[in-house]
Design a protein around this motif. Structure first.
Motif, PDB file in Angstrom:
ATOM      1  N   CYS A  52       0.867  -1.186   0.000  1.00 21.78           N
ATOM      2  CA  CYS A  52       0.000   0.000   0.000  1.00 21.78           C
ATOM      3  C   CYS A  52       0.906   1.239   0.000  1.00 21.78           C
ATOM      4  N   LEU A  53       0.623   2.135  -0.898  1.00 22.98           N
ATOM      5  CA  LEU A  53       1.437   3.350  -1.042  1.00 22.98           C
ATOM      6  C   LEU A  53       0.712   4.530  -0.406  1.00 22.98           C
ATOM      7  N   LYS A  54       1.400   5.205   0.510  1.00 22.62           N
ATOM      8  CA  LYS A  54       0.856   6.392   1.154  1.00 22.62           C
ATOM      9  C   LYS A  54       1.632   7.610   0.670  1.00 22.62           C
ATOM     10  N   SER A  55       0.906   8.640   0.318  1.00 16.77           N
ATOM     11  CA  SER A  55       1.536   9.847  -0.229  1.00 16.77           C
ATOM     12  C   SER A  55       1.267  11.045   0.682  1.00 16.77           C
ATOM     13  N   SER A  56       2.289  11.844   0.899  1.00 17.90           N
ATOM     14  CA  SER A  56       2.167  13.090   1.650  1.00 17.90           C
ATOM     15  C   SER A  56       3.065  14.130   0.973  1.00 17.90           C
ATOM     16  N   ARG A  57       3.103  15.322   1.547  1.00 21.84           N
ATOM     17  CA  ARG A  57       3.922  16.390   0.948  1.00 21.84           C
ATOM     18  C   ARG A  57       4.654  17.146   2.036  1.00 21.84           C
ATOM     19  N   ARG A  58       5.823  17.657   1.684  1.00 24.47           N
ATOM     20  CA  ARG A  58       6.551  18.566   2.563  1.00 24.47           C
ATOM     21  C   ARG A  58       6.925  19.815   1.766  1.00 24.47           C
ATOM     22  N   ASN A  59       6.872  20.924   2.456  1.00 22.95           N
ATOM     23  CA  ASN A  59       7.100  22.207   1.786  1.00 22.95           C
ATOM     24  C   ASN A  59       8.553  22.632   1.935  1.00 22.95           C
ATOM     25  N   VAL A  60       9.199  22.850   0.810  1.00 26.30           N
ATOM     26  CA  VAL A  60      10.586  23.330   0.786  1.00 26.30           C
ATOM     27  C   VAL A  60      10.623  24.608  -0.035  1.00 26.30           C
ATOM     28  N   MET A  61      10.749  25.754   0.637  1.00 23.43           N
ATOM     29  CA  MET A  61      10.813  27.043  -0.054  1.00 23.43           C
ATOM     30  C   MET A  61       9.617  27.225  -0.996  1.00 23.43           C
ATOM     31  N   SER A  62       8.410  26.972  -0.471  1.00 17.13           N
ATOM     32  CA  SER A  62       7.140  27.126  -1.195  1.00 17.13           C
ATOM     33  C   SER A  62       6.939  26.085  -2.292  1.00 17.13           C
ATOM     34  N   VAL A  63       7.754  25.040  -2.314  1.00 15.76           N
ATOM     35  CA  VAL A  63       7.586  23.949  -3.269  1.00 15.76           C
ATOM     36  C   VAL A  63       7.081  22.720  -2.513  1.00 15.76           C
ATOM     37  N   ASP A  64       5.937  22.194  -2.920  1.00 19.30           N
ATOM     38  CA  ASP A  64       5.375  21.006  -2.286  1.00 19.30           C
ATOM     39  C   ASP A  64       5.994  19.755  -2.897  1.00 19.30           C
ATOM     40  N   ILE A  65       6.884  19.141  -2.139  1.00 24.73           N
ATOM     41  CA  ILE A  65       7.595  17.955  -2.612  1.00 24.73           C
ATOM     42  C   ILE A  65       6.886  16.710  -2.100  1.00 24.73           C
ATOM     43  N   PRO A  66       6.583  15.757  -2.970  1.00 24.07           N
ATOM     44  CA  PRO A  66       5.879  14.553  -2.527  1.00 24.07           C
ATOM     45  C   PRO A  66       6.782  13.640  -1.705  1.00 24.07           C
ATOM     46  N   GLN A  67       6.163  12.949  -0.767  1.00 17.68           N
ATOM     47  CA  GLN A  67       6.834  11.925   0.025  1.00 17.68           C
ATOM     48  C   GLN A  67       5.983  10.662  -0.002  1.00 17.68           C
ATOM     49  N   TYR A  68       6.630   9.554  -0.166  1.00 17.15           N
ATOM     50  CA  TYR A  68       5.918   8.280  -0.277  1.00 17.15           C
ATOM     51  C   TYR A  68       6.352   7.343   0.850  1.00 17.15           C
ATOM     52  N   GLU A  69       5.387   6.608   1.332  1.00 17.99           N
ATOM     53  CA  GLU A  69       5.650   5.570   2.325  1.00 17.99           C
ATOM     54  C   GLU A  69       4.940   4.299   1.879  1.00 17.99           C
ATOM     55  N   ILE A  70       5.561   3.159   2.186  1.00 15.60           N
ATOM     56  CA  ILE A  70       4.948   1.886   1.821  1.00 15.60           C
ATOM     57  C   ILE A  70       4.539   1.137   3.080  1.00 15.60           C
TER      58      ILE A  70
END
Length: 222
Positions: free
Chosen positions: A90-108
């Motif tokens: 199962c893939l879980k997706s979230s985001r983190r903000n780096v200098m106003s850029v939303d970078i995706p983060q994935y967890e399994i």
């Protein structure tokens, strides 16, 4: 000339000075943002390259194992062994903000915690090369997710760097020079108007004094 389209008033001069101060501050902040984005982008690129080399090497080994497994097993048996996997991801997706850029983060999240559930077949009729290939691909799962994160992060940050660069250039080469030119033009026109006003006042003063002297001469004559 930029200053020819502005009203030469003190209110406009104040507005242009405020605009210039805001533009200079924004230019400084955007340059800092661009530099920080570039630093983060280069870190992401270096990590992306390391992960890509690692993943490509792992996939190369897994493919070599599958080739050997196909050579030692029938096509039907190989397909049957891989047809019904026991493990599920199962893939879980979230985001983190780096200098106003939303970078995706994935967890399994694995359906089961048993590491042997990656093998969807019995070991009696399969080859060891197939086991090695399946294990190699399973071990690459985390690295492939990290690689996907870095790839997307690099794309998003490159786009944001380009947008920030255009804004910095617009402020540096258009907005700030235009405000400076407007301030210079308005100041020159206000100084010119002030000098004209002083000249008129001096002429009025001379006329008043002249009239006063003539009036005194008439009083003495009478």
């Amino acid at each position: 000339m930029a200053g020819t389209n502005v009203n030469p008033t003190r209110m406009e001069l104040t507005r242009q000075k405020q605009k210039l101060a805001t533009a200079v501050k924004g230019h400084r902040l955007l340059k800092d943002k661009r530099d920080e984005l570039m630093r983060e982008f280069l870190d992401q690129v270096r990590e992306n390259m390391d992960l890509r080399l690692k993943v490509e090497e792992g996939i190369k080994k897994a493919n070599a194992g599958l080739v050997l497994a196909r050579a030692g097993m029938s096509e039907e048996l190989l397909k049957e062994a891989l047809m019904a996997p026991k493990q599920e991801i199962c893939l879980k997706s979230s985001r983190r903000n780096v200098m106003s850029v939303d970078i995706p983060q994935y967890e399994i999240d694995m359906r089961t915690s048993d590491p042997n559930d990656i093998y969807a077949y019995g070991f009696a009729f399969t080859s060891g090369e197939l086991d090695s290939a399946v294990r190699e691909l399973a071990d690459l799962t985390e690295d492939m997710l990290r690689l996907a994160e870095r790839e997307k992060a690099c794309q998003l940050m490159a786009a944001e760097i380009e947008r920030t660069r255009r804004r910095v250039n617009a402020l540096e080469h258009v907005i700030i020079p235009e405000a400076q030119e407007n301030i210079r033009t308005i100041s020159m026109k206000l100084d010119e108007n002030e000098r004209s006003t002083q000249v008129r006042l001096m002429k009025v003063k001379d006329m008043v004094l002249k009239q006063a002297r003539e009036a005194k001469k008439k009083e003495r004559a009478s």
